[in-house]
Every structure is written in C-alpha cells, then in structure tokens.
Design an enzyme around this catalytic site. Structure first.
Site, PDB file in Angstrom:
ATOM      1  NE  ARG A  22      -3.223   1.748   3.476  1.00 14.31           N
ATOM      2  CZ  ARG A  22      -3.064   3.237   4.017  1.00 14.31           C
ATOM      3  NH1 ARG A  22      -1.534   3.194   4.218  1.00 14.31           N
ATOM      4  NH2 ARG A  22      -3.807   3.783   4.152  1.00 14.31           N
ATOM      5  N   GLY A 103      12.296 -12.469   1.358  1.00 13.41           N
ATOM      6  CA  GLY A 103      13.744 -12.538   2.612  1.00 13.41           C
ATOM      7  C   GLY A 103      14.776 -12.704   1.494  1.00 13.41           C
ATOM      8  CG  ASP A 104      18.338 -14.969   3.020  1.00 14.41           C
ATOM      9  OD1 ASP A 104      16.708 -15.287   2.784  1.00 14.41           O
ATOM     10  OD2 ASP A 104      18.965 -15.536   3.482  1.00 14.41           O
ATOM     11  CB  THR A 126      10.815 -13.096   6.598  1.00 12.43           C
ATOM     12  OG1 THR A 126      11.065 -13.807   7.369  1.00 12.43           O
ATOM     13  CG2 THR A 126      12.325 -12.084   6.597  1.00 12.43           C
ATOM     14  CB  ILE A 127       7.710 -14.851  10.873  1.00  9.19           C
ATOM     15  CG1 ILE A 127       8.055 -15.377  10.271  1.00  9.19           C
ATOM     16  CG2 ILE A 127       6.108 -13.863  10.595  1.00  9.19           C
ATOM     17  CD1 ILE A 127       7.255 -16.801  11.114  1.00  9.19           C
ATOM     18  CG  ASP A 128      12.021 -16.648   8.811  1.00 10.50           C
ATOM     19  OD1 ASP A 128      11.199 -17.369   9.600  1.00 10.50           O
ATOM     20  OD2 ASP A 128      12.504 -17.293   7.930  1.00 10.50           O
ATOM     21  CE  LYS A 215      11.127 -21.610  38.394  1.00  7.51           C
ATOM     22  NZ  LYS A 215      11.045 -20.206  36.920  1.00  7.51           N
ATOM     23  CG  HIS A 217       4.331 -23.795  35.041  1.00  5.04           C
ATOM     24  ND1 HIS A 217       3.595 -23.149  35.859  1.00  5.04           N
ATOM     25  CD2 HIS A 217       4.795 -22.985  34.126  1.00  5.04           C
ATOM     26  CE1 HIS A 217       4.062 -21.740  36.119  1.00  5.04           C
ATOM     27  NE2 HIS A 217       5.472 -21.733  34.905  1.00  5.04           N
TER      28      HIS A 217
HETATM   29  O1  F6P Z   1      10.592 -17.838   5.622  1.00  7.38           O
HETATM   30  C1  F6P Z   1       9.361 -18.089   7.009  1.00  7.38           C
HETATM   31  C2  F6P Z   1       9.533 -19.638   7.265  1.00  7.38           C
HETATM   32  O2  F6P Z   1       7.562 -19.227   7.968  1.00  7.38           O
HETATM   33  C3  F6P Z   1      10.255 -19.967   8.147  1.00  7.38           C
HETATM   34  O3  F6P Z   1       9.983 -19.465   9.592  1.00  7.38           O
HETATM   35  C4  F6P Z   1      10.536 -21.415   8.556  1.00  7.38           C
HETATM   36  O4  F6P Z   1      11.012 -22.595   8.297  1.00  7.38           O
HETATM   37  C5  F6P Z   1       9.568 -21.746   6.403  1.00  7.38           C
HETATM   38  O5  F6P Z   1       8.755 -19.822   6.151  1.00  7.38           O
HETATM   39  C6  F6P Z   1       8.551 -22.605   6.336  1.00  7.38           C
HETATM   40  O6  F6P Z   1       8.314 -22.341   5.095  1.00  7.38           O
HETATM   41  P1  F6P Z   1       6.709 -22.495   4.105  1.00  7.38           P
HETATM   42  O7  F6P Z   1       5.714 -21.794   4.577  1.00  7.38           O
HETATM   43  O8  F6P Z   1       7.279 -22.794   3.024  1.00  7.38           O
HETATM   44  O9  F6P Z   1       6.338 -24.688   4.871  1.00  7.38           O
END
Ligand code: F6P
Length: 320
Positions: A22, A103-104, A126-128, A215, A217
């Site tokens: 957007r 991502g990369d 990317t969430i990574d 603990k 848990h």
């Molecule tokens: O790069 C994002 C990611 O969610 C990683 O954390 C994970 O290893 C991978 O993609 C999973 O890929 P897919 O959705 O192709 O299974």
C-alpha cells in the site's frame, strides 16, 4: 525519470506485507508513477501476471495479514533463462523498476534483476528477523506477539498439571523469535541454533527446576529444525518430574493482523523504496537501523554476519 514500477511479495508471507504494498503504491502514485502489482512473486513476473494497482486494490488492506498479491517461492529464478523471461514480461508492460518484498532469497533475485537492467529495491518482509541489514523485519513483531499470546496460554494449563510445555517456534535458523519470546514469556529454557542443543543438559536442568526450584511447570522454547519436539517431550516425561507436552506453533505464526509497529515499519520502508527508485537507485535493500530507515546495497547486506544476541541470552540466563 521512471514512469512505471512494479511491486511483488515473495517467499514466506508475513503480516505487514499488505501495508508495505500500500505504501509503495500510494507514495508512487503521489509521485506520478504508475504502480503495477505483480501476483505470486517472481512466478507472476515470469508468467506476466501483472495488473495496474488502483485505489480499490489498496483500501482495507492495511490491517490484513498475508499478502493480497499472493506469494510464492521460485528457486528456478536463479537461472538466467527464467529471469530473461521475467525481464521480457516487465518490458512488455513498460515496467522499469521493481520493489521486492520478501526474505533473503527474494533479495538475491532483486540483485540479479538489477544487474540485468531492472532497478530493484528489496524490503525485508519475513517473520524470521533473519535479515542482518535491518534491526527488524516486517512481520517479526506480529509473529512475536502471536507466540507470546500462545505461550502465555500454554503456561496456564501447564501450571495446572505440573507439565513442561515444549514449544517449537519458526525462525529458519535464526533464533530471534525463540529468544525474544522466551524473555517475554519468562520461559525456563530457550534452545536456538545459536545456543546449541544438548539434550541431556536440558533434561538435567528441567529436573533441577522441578526438585530444587520447586517449579510447578516449565516452558521450553525451541527454534524449528533443531529436534523432534514430540520425541523430546516424551523424554521430559520419562526423565524429569514434569509431564512433557509438545506444541508446534507452525504457520499460525505467519498469520493475523499486523501490529501497529509492523504497519508503521512497512509504511516507512515502502516510502523509502519508492524514493530510492525515483533517485535512479537500484540493487539496494531498505532497513531500519537505530530508528532510521536506510538503503544498503543488497550484496553488502547479504554478507553482514548475524548479531550473536549474547547480551539477550545473558539477560535471559540472569532472569530464570
Ligand atoms: O521464512 C518464513 C518461514 O515461515 C520460516 O520460519 C519457515 O522455516 C518457513 O518459512 C516455512 O516455509 P513454508 O511455508 O514454505 O513451509
């Protein structure tokens, strides 16, 4: 001066990608550009699945997870012949430059296309959080919130049953989701590719939490691709005083409405990408460093080593 640009999302989707698209489209239009959406990542570029983005495409997308352009992984894009087809399609539509959100792997495609005469700017989606040229990637904050919410819930039930929850989180060899969520949730143990995994050591530590620290848990957060969490949870039941249960959070971490931080980050990065293209710059990626949105050459960005996060691991160790 360029007149037409494209935008695509590629690789695993992440919350906030829509906000980035957007921003690219709105800022681009304001600057007099025609902005084209390229569907399904590089695949859509090769197939010519391309459409002019209008205000209609962009309303009500800011708060939506996923990517309305669709995403795909296309390993074949490494091949020059495949990229040539993509360039032909872009030329057919008069598209002179492209913003690539991903991502990369997507960054490599953007660098290669730039060398073929199509200026590309990459945005880290990317969430990574595994792109080292930026302090944060789009989607990381949302995924972190999702993990924390899930682990908080798991703790409630673990506590009632004297259990140890073994939680697998995503990250693709980057331990940030595990480390940040472990600190935010007060986990007992964090395992990442960076910390290494010594199964006996972790089981001994859990015994110690049960016996000496009394603990009720325990939470173990483990990055994906390190061990089979189901089988490890069974060992927890066998060798410690806790009953082990495994939870693989999986793709739930990739969904959901982006947090305000991710929406703002995505909007800032989208704006910067367009500004760079308007200056005739290509082959760069956008990042946030010390609060500033910056452009870094992609090749340089891909070679920046990952920060060790030792400070965060030390903090975690002091808090347990
Ligand atoms: O790069 C994002 C990611 O969610 C990683 O954390 C994970 O290893 C991978 O993609 C999973 O890929 P897919 O959705 O192709 O299974």
């Amino acid at each position: 001066m360029i007149k037409k640009i494209g935008v695509l999302t590629s690789g695993g989707d992440s919350p906030g990608m829509n906000a980035a698209i957007r921003a690219v489209a709105r800022v681009g239009a304001l600057e007099g550009l025609e902005v084209y959406g390229i569907y399904n990542g590089y695949k859509g570029m090769v197939d010519g699945d391309i459409e002019l983005l209008t205000r209609d495409h962009l309303s009500d997308v800011l708060d939506r997870g996923g990517t309305f352009l669709g995403s795909a992984r296309l390993p074949e894009f490494k091949e020059i012949e495949v990229r040539k087809k993509a360039v032909e399609q872009l030329q057919k539509h008069g598209i002179e430059a492209v913003v690539v959100i991903g991502g990369d792997g997507s960054y490599r495609g953007a660098a290669a296309l730039t060398k073929m005469g199509i200026n590309c700017i990459a945005i880290p989606g990317t969430i990574d959080n595994d792109i080292t040229s930026t302090d944060s990637t789009i989607g990381f904050d949302t995924a972190l919130n999702t993990v924390v919410d899930a682990v908080d819930k798991l703790r409630d039930t673990s506590n009632s049953h004297h259990r140890c929850s073994v939680v697998e989180v995503m990250g693709n060899r980057c331990g940030d989701l595990a480390l940040f969520s472990g600190i935010a949730c007060g986990a007992e143990i964090i395992v990442t590719a960076q910390t290494g995994f010594d199964e006996i050591e972790v089981l001994d530590a859990l015994k110690e939490f049960d016996i000496s620290k009394k603990k009720k848990h325990a939470i173990v957060i483990i990055s994906e691709k390190i061990t089979d969490v189901e089988s490890f949870a069974r060992k927890v039941s066998q060798f410690t005083g806790f009953s082990g249960r495994a939870t693989v959070l999986g793709h739930v971490q990739r969904g959901g409405s982006p947090t305000p931080n991710d929406r703002v980050l995505a909007s800032r990065m989208g704006e910067k990408a367009v500004d760079l293209l308007l200056q005739g710059i290509g082959g760069q990626c956008v990042g946030i460093q010390k609060g500033e949105v910056v452009g870094v050459p992609i090749e340089e960005a891909l070679n920046i080593p990952r920060v060790s996060r030792k400070d965060l691991k030390n903090l975690f160790d002091r808090l347990v």
